[in-house]
Design a protein around this motif. Structure first.
Motif, PDB file in Angstrom:
ATOM      1  N   ARG A 115       9.038  -5.837  -1.005  1.00 40.89           N
ATOM      2  CA  ARG A 115       8.913  -6.239  -2.073  1.00 40.89           C
ATOM      3  C   ARG A 115       9.972  -7.446  -3.081  1.00 40.89           C
ATOM      4  NH1 ARG A 115       6.195  -2.411  -5.864  1.00 40.89           N
ATOM      5  NH2 ARG A 115       7.877  -0.980  -5.839  1.00 40.89           N
ATOM      6  N   TYR A 161       0.343   2.801  -3.297  1.00 41.88           N
ATOM      7  CA  TYR A 161       1.487   1.459  -3.597  1.00 41.88           C
ATOM      8  C   TYR A 161       0.950   0.428  -3.419  1.00 41.88           C
ATOM      9  CZ  TYR A 161       4.730   5.309  -3.447  1.00 41.88           C
ATOM     10  OH  TYR A 161       5.114   6.868  -4.047  1.00 41.88           O
ATOM     11  N   GLU A 162       0.951  -0.896  -4.009  1.00 41.92           N
ATOM     12  CA  GLU A 162       0.823  -1.951  -3.595  1.00 41.92           C
ATOM     13  C   GLU A 162       1.619  -2.372  -1.933  1.00 41.92           C
ATOM     14  OE1 GLU A 162       4.006  -4.561  -5.538  1.00 41.92           O
ATOM     15  OE2 GLU A 162       2.388  -6.234  -6.182  1.00 41.92           O
ATOM     16  N   ARG A 165      -2.040  -1.359  -0.016  1.00 38.74           N
ATOM     17  CA  ARG A 165      -3.222  -2.663  -0.727  1.00 38.74           C
ATOM     18  C   ARG A 165      -3.102  -3.456   1.396  1.00 38.74           C
ATOM     19  NH1 ARG A 165      -2.427  -4.076  -5.337  1.00 38.74           N
ATOM     20  NH2 ARG A 165      -1.430  -5.578  -5.117  1.00 38.74           N
ATOM     21  N   TRP A 166      -1.761  -4.012   0.686  1.00 32.24           N
ATOM     22  CA  TRP A 166      -1.441  -4.640   2.079  1.00 32.24           C
ATOM     23  C   TRP A 166      -1.385  -4.604   3.093  1.00 32.24           C
ATOM     24  CZ3 TRP A 166       4.591  -6.339  -0.589  1.00 32.24           C
ATOM     25  CH2 TRP A 166       4.439  -6.607  -1.683  1.00 32.24           C
TER      26      TRP A 166
END
Ligand SMILES: [Zn+2]
Length: 179
Positions: A115, A161-162, A165-166
């Motif tokens: 990130r 977490y992001e 999802r990714w």
């Protein structure tokens, strides 16, 4: 120290070699301030690596709910920090065994994620697809429960977490056009 650089953790005050206090200094050989010791040791702060695996069987994916903080209760797939003496592949296989009780054979890399600042937590996440080849689903001590879900049942709003999802989004792409 320029604001765009993440501040070194405050607990890194002492040199790991000689235990003298570390000082934040911009050296002529470096492009950003570093924690430097009078013994010339430079303490470089680099990201840690998390490896995960998305276990699948008959079109479903095995997800688990986290039994530990942070993000207690949120859904994710097995994964964790790499140990110092293992490969990324070994880490992925180990995490599936420890966290949900299954043995996986890795199929392919789903993606590598990090990130941008300021959200960057100093972590690189790597996710694999893994076919479950043996074992019975049993949540380990870091999982409240583990469950097989169809792609349309993935709890997108309740993922840990992001990066979770990714990775699941990219896993869906890898499955497109496959049985
Ligand atoms: Zn030192």
């Amino acid at each position: 120290m320029p604001e765009e650089y993440p501040a070194p953790s405050e607990d890194l005050q002492f040199c790991p070699h000689c235990a003298a206090p570390l000082v934040l200094r911009l050296l002529p050989t470096e492009d950003r301030p570093r924690l430097v010791c009078e013994c010339d040791h430079i303490l470089y702060l680099n990201p840690k690596v998390i490896v995960g695996v998305i276990p699948e069987r008959r079109g479903r994916v095995l997800l688990m709910r986290r039994a530990i903080e942070p993000r207690h209760g949120a859904w994710t797939f097995p994964g964790g920090f790499m140990e110092i003496d293992e490969t990324v592949e070994e880490c992925a296989v180990r995490e599936a065994q420890e966290e949900v009780g299954v043995h996986v054979r890795l199929i392919e890399l789903v993606g590598v994620y990090s990130r941008p600042a300021p959200a960057a937590p100093g972590i690189v996440s790597i996710a694999y697809r893994g076919r479950v080849i043996s074992g019975r689903v049993s949540p380990g001590r870091e999982a409240l429960e583990a469950r097989w879900v169809r792609p349309e049942e993935i709890p997108w709003d309740d993922l840990a977490y992001e990066t979770t999802r990714w990775a699941l989004r990219d896993w869906l792409k890898t499955r497109r056009g496959r049985p």
